[in-house]
Design a protein around this motif. Structure first.
Motif, PDB file in Angstrom:
ATOM      1  N   MET A  37       0.903  -1.097  -0.002  1.00 29.84           N
ATOM      2  CA  MET A  37       0.039   0.138   0.101  1.00 29.84           C
ATOM      3  C   MET A  37       0.785   1.221  -0.074  1.00 29.84           C
ATOM      4  O   MET A  37       0.132   2.351  -0.216  1.00 29.84           O
ATOM      5  CB  MET A  37      -1.034   0.032   1.219  1.00 29.84           C
ATOM      6  CG  MET A  37      -2.074  -1.223   0.920  1.00 29.84           C
ATOM      7  SD  MET A  37      -3.371  -1.189   2.305  1.00 29.84           S
ATOM      8  CE  MET A  37      -4.134   0.533   2.124  1.00 29.84           C
ATOM      9  N   TRP A  38       2.160   1.019   0.201  1.00 26.49           N
ATOM     10  CA  TRP A  38       2.993   2.271   0.004  1.00 26.49           C
ATOM     11  C   TRP A  38       3.258   2.506  -1.521  1.00 26.49           C
ATOM     12  O   TRP A  38       3.591   3.747  -1.812  1.00 26.49           O
ATOM     13  CB  TRP A  38       4.338   1.891   0.492  1.00 26.49           C
ATOM     14  CG  TRP A  38       4.575   2.184   2.099  1.00 26.49           C
ATOM     15  CD1 TRP A  38       4.712   0.796   3.014  1.00 26.49           C
ATOM     16  CD2 TRP A  38       4.828   3.043   2.842  1.00 26.49           C
ATOM     17  NE1 TRP A  38       4.877   1.300   4.031  1.00 26.49           N
ATOM     18  CE2 TRP A  38       4.946   2.847   4.029  1.00 26.49           C
ATOM     19  CE3 TRP A  38       4.635   4.437   2.519  1.00 26.49           C
ATOM     20  CZ2 TRP A  38       5.253   3.628   5.202  1.00 26.49           C
ATOM     21  CZ3 TRP A  38       5.015   5.566   3.803  1.00 26.49           C
ATOM     22  CH2 TRP A  38       5.035   5.051   4.846  1.00 26.49           C
ATOM     23  N   ARG A  39       2.881   1.578  -2.165  1.00 26.87           N
ATOM     24  CA  ARG A  39       3.140   1.868  -3.658  1.00 26.87           C
ATOM     25  C   ARG A  39       4.615   2.154  -4.126  1.00 26.87           C
ATOM     26  O   ARG A  39       5.353   1.477  -3.680  1.00 26.87           O
ATOM     27  CB  ARG A  39       2.060   2.783  -4.448  1.00 26.87           C
ATOM     28  CG  ARG A  39       0.588   2.318  -3.977  1.00 26.87           C
ATOM     29  CD  ARG A  39      -0.434   3.421  -4.552  1.00 26.87           C
ATOM     30  NE  ARG A  39      -1.774   2.991  -3.917  1.00 26.87           N
ATOM     31  CZ  ARG A  39      -2.787   3.682  -4.072  1.00 26.87           C
ATOM     32  NH1 ARG A  39      -2.910   5.005  -5.028  1.00 26.87           N
ATOM     33  NH2 ARG A  39      -4.010   3.409  -3.673  1.00 26.87           N
ATOM     34  N   ARG A  40       4.679   3.096  -5.065  1.00 20.98           N
ATOM     35  CA  ARG A  40       5.979   3.262  -5.598  1.00 20.98           C
ATOM     36  C   ARG A  40       6.837   4.440  -4.724  1.00 20.98           C
ATOM     37  O   ARG A  40       8.058   4.533  -4.871  1.00 20.98           O
ATOM     38  CB  ARG A  40       6.010   3.970  -6.919  1.00 20.98           C
ATOM     39  CG  ARG A  40       5.199   3.086  -7.959  1.00 20.98           C
ATOM     40  CD  ARG A  40       5.231   3.849  -9.392  1.00 20.98           C
ATOM     41  NE  ARG A  40       6.673   4.286  -9.662  1.00 20.98           N
ATOM     42  CZ  ARG A  40       7.179   5.346 -10.121  1.00 20.98           C
ATOM     43  NH1 ARG A  40       6.041   6.374  -9.573  1.00 20.98           N
ATOM     44  NH2 ARG A  40       8.343   5.678 -10.498  1.00 20.98           N
ATOM     45  N   PHE A  41       6.364   4.741  -3.736  1.00 13.91           N
ATOM     46  CA  PHE A  41       6.726   5.559  -2.692  1.00 13.91           C
ATOM     47  C   PHE A  41       8.203   5.456  -2.278  1.00 13.91           C
ATOM     48  O   PHE A  41       9.288   6.038  -2.243  1.00 13.91           O
ATOM     49  CB  PHE A  41       5.993   6.164  -1.558  1.00 13.91           C
ATOM     50  CG  PHE A  41       6.507   7.169  -0.673  1.00 13.91           C
ATOM     51  CD1 PHE A  41       6.898   8.353  -1.168  1.00 13.91           C
ATOM     52  CD2 PHE A  41       6.938   7.011   0.514  1.00 13.91           C
ATOM     53  CE1 PHE A  41       7.449   9.625  -0.326  1.00 13.91           C
ATOM     54  CE2 PHE A  41       7.487   7.687   1.585  1.00 13.91           C
ATOM     55  CZ  PHE A  41       7.820   8.944   1.070  1.00 13.91           C
ATOM     56  N   PRO A  42       8.259   4.032  -1.698  1.00 18.12           N
ATOM     57  CA  PRO A  42       9.601   3.508  -1.229  1.00 18.12           C
ATOM     58  C   PRO A  42      10.701   3.623  -2.043  1.00 18.12           C
ATOM     59  O   PRO A  42      11.980   4.138  -1.722  1.00 18.12           O
ATOM     60  CB  PRO A  42       9.411   2.212  -0.390  1.00 18.12           C
ATOM     61  CG  PRO A  42       7.979   2.599   0.005  1.00 18.12           C
ATOM     62  CD  PRO A  42       7.187   3.191  -1.507  1.00 18.12           C
ATOM     63  N   ALA A  43      10.335   3.160  -3.258  1.00 21.35           N
ATOM     64  CA  ALA A  43      11.618   3.403  -4.400  1.00 21.35           C
ATOM     65  C   ALA A  43      11.964   4.801  -4.759  1.00 21.35           C
ATOM     66  O   ALA A  43      13.162   4.942  -4.979  1.00 21.35           O
ATOM     67  CB  ALA A  43      11.109   2.314  -5.538  1.00 21.35           C
ATOM     68  N   ARG A  44      10.879   5.419  -4.746  1.00 24.32           N
ATOM     69  CA  ARG A  44      11.228   6.943  -5.169  1.00 24.32           C
ATOM     70  C   ARG A  44      12.172   7.498  -4.084  1.00 24.32           C
ATOM     71  O   ARG A  44      13.058   8.224  -4.281  1.00 24.32           O
ATOM     72  CB  ARG A  44       9.835   7.677  -5.481  1.00 24.32           C
ATOM     73  CG  ARG A  44       9.065   7.269  -6.708  1.00 24.32           C
ATOM     74  CD  ARG A  44       8.033   8.210  -6.987  1.00 24.32           C
ATOM     75  NE  ARG A  44       8.466   9.587  -7.054  1.00 24.32           N
ATOM     76  CZ  ARG A  44       7.531  10.560  -7.606  1.00 24.32           C
ATOM     77  NH1 ARG A  44       6.282  10.573  -7.637  1.00 24.32           N
ATOM     78  NH2 ARG A  44       8.147  11.840  -7.780  1.00 24.32           N
ATOM     79  N   LEU A  45      11.851   7.272  -2.903  1.00 23.39           N
ATOM     80  CA  LEU A  45      12.629   7.893  -1.515  1.00 23.39           C
ATOM     81  C   LEU A  45      13.765   7.419  -1.418  1.00 23.39           C
ATOM     82  O   LEU A  45      14.720   8.131  -1.475  1.00 23.39           O
ATOM     83  CB  LEU A  45      11.627   7.728  -0.375  1.00 23.39           C
ATOM     84  CG  LEU A  45      12.235   8.502   0.746  1.00 23.39           C
ATOM     85  CD1 LEU A  45      11.980   9.992   0.466  1.00 23.39           C
ATOM     86  CD2 LEU A  45      11.460   8.102   2.184  1.00 23.39           C
ATOM     87  N   ALA A  46      13.779   6.138  -1.752  1.00 19.83           N
ATOM     88  CA  ALA A  46      15.435   5.611  -1.650  1.00 19.83           C
ATOM     89  C   ALA A  46      16.270   6.082  -2.862  1.00 19.83           C
ATOM     90  O   ALA A  46      17.408   6.385  -2.672  1.00 19.83           O
ATOM     91  CB  ALA A  46      15.184   3.955  -1.821  1.00 19.83           C
ATOM     92  N   ALA A  47      15.618   6.098  -3.924  1.00 22.89           N
ATOM     93  CA  ALA A  47      16.400   6.469  -5.201  1.00 22.89           C
ATOM     94  C   ALA A  47      16.777   8.055  -4.843  1.00 22.89           C
ATOM     95  O   ALA A  47      18.107   8.499  -5.171  1.00 22.89           O
ATOM     96  CB  ALA A  47      15.532   6.520  -6.396  1.00 22.89           C
ATOM     97  N   ALA A  48      15.938   8.714  -4.453  1.00 26.32           N
ATOM     98  CA  ALA A  48      16.318  10.307  -4.279  1.00 26.32           C
ATOM     99  C   ALA A  48      17.276  10.444  -3.223  1.00 26.32           C
ATOM    100  O   ALA A  48      18.142  11.578  -3.445  1.00 26.32           O
ATOM    101  CB  ALA A  48      14.873  11.013  -3.943  1.00 26.32           C
TER     102      ALA A  48
END
Length: 270
Positions: A37-48
């Motif tokens: 339910m986090w969807r793409r947010f963890p990947a976006r935050l980790a990449a940033a």
């Protein structure tokens, strides 16, 4: 999804790769949430941020093992001071950056009050049982009874009915009306970023006010106009940018000489 066994049962988790020298992100989901339910947010935050990220589902959520007991007003304290320390210890994570949403933000703040962390990002945190929050939970109960919410949760949880029943049952219980964690947060001295939408049906800026009064370290505050209860999904670019900037300056802010005053209120328009 891999699982790891801790004393209360197996926990599903995933780790996103990043800089092994930097403190990892640990994401803590909302009361009805899970990894997916986090969807793409963890990947976006980790990449940033360039950091590793641990994302997991609490017991009874997603694909983790069932919660061993009914929820009580002490449940979030137990998650913060018993479950999370054990999980982090088993995974070899020390002094993380906690990123929590809703109940997860409450857990993050409670954990930071008693355990070492590098920083905390609290998205729509709950510090007390606000009437608006209870109205929002009551509305969610009606939506669940009518069908759409129940169907949505069934996509994400092995036992969606129990997830919803225990969440709504606790928040709407008489025992929870006096729930308040403000007095428990004085020991949290790490930098904290508070993020809240001004159209959140589950809470108002009063929770951020309470956090600023309670927390023992430097605080930054971001108010998002026209945003509801999930800033990371509704305004992901603003949230990722804010967290990236916060983490880049958090250490300097925490160690800067002189008194720490009330931080400016940042407001981002839609």
């Amino acid at each position: 999804m891999p699982t790891i066994a801790i004393s209360r049962g197996p926990v599903e988790y995933t780790v996103l790769e990043g800089d092994c020298e930097a403190a990892p992100l640990v994401l803590l989901h909302e009361g009805l949430g899970c990894i997916a339910m986090w969807r793409r947010f963890p990947a976006r935050l980790a990449a940033a941020t360039g950091r590793r990220a641990l994302v997991f589902s609490r017991h009874g959520h997603g694909g983790s093992g069932p919660a061993p007991q009914e929820r009580t007003p002490r449940s979030l304290h137990e998650e913060a001071h018993e479950v999370l320390p054990e999980l982090l210890g088993r995974l070899g994570i020390h002094r993380p950056v906690l990123v929590g949403h809703s109940e997860g933000a409450s857990i993050a703040l409670l954990h930071a009050a008693g355990h070492p962390v590098e920083a905390v990002v609290a998205l729509a945190p709950h510090l007390f049982a606000e009437p608006q929050t209870l109205r929002g939970v009551a509305a969610a109960r009606e939506a669940h009874a009518s069908g759409p919410l129940a169907k949505e949760l069934a996509f994400y949880h092995q036992d969606p009915l129990t997830v919803f029943r225990r969440w709504s049952g606790l928040w709407l219980s008489e025992a929870f009306r006096g729930w308040d964690i403000e007095s428990d947060l004085a020991g949290a001295t790490a930098p904290v970023l508070l993020i809240q939408g001004d159209s959140d049906p589950y809470g108002t800026f009063a929770h951020l006010d309470a956090a600023e009064r309670a927390l023992g370290g430097p605080v930054q505050r971001l108010e998002l106009a026209g945003c509801g209860h999930a800033p990371h999904l509704e305004r992901p670019d603003d949230v990722v940018d804010a967290v990236q900037t916060f983490l880049a300056t958090a250490t300097a802010t925490a160690t800067a000489p002189g008194p720490v005053g009330r931080p400016p209120r940042l407001e981002i328009r839609p």
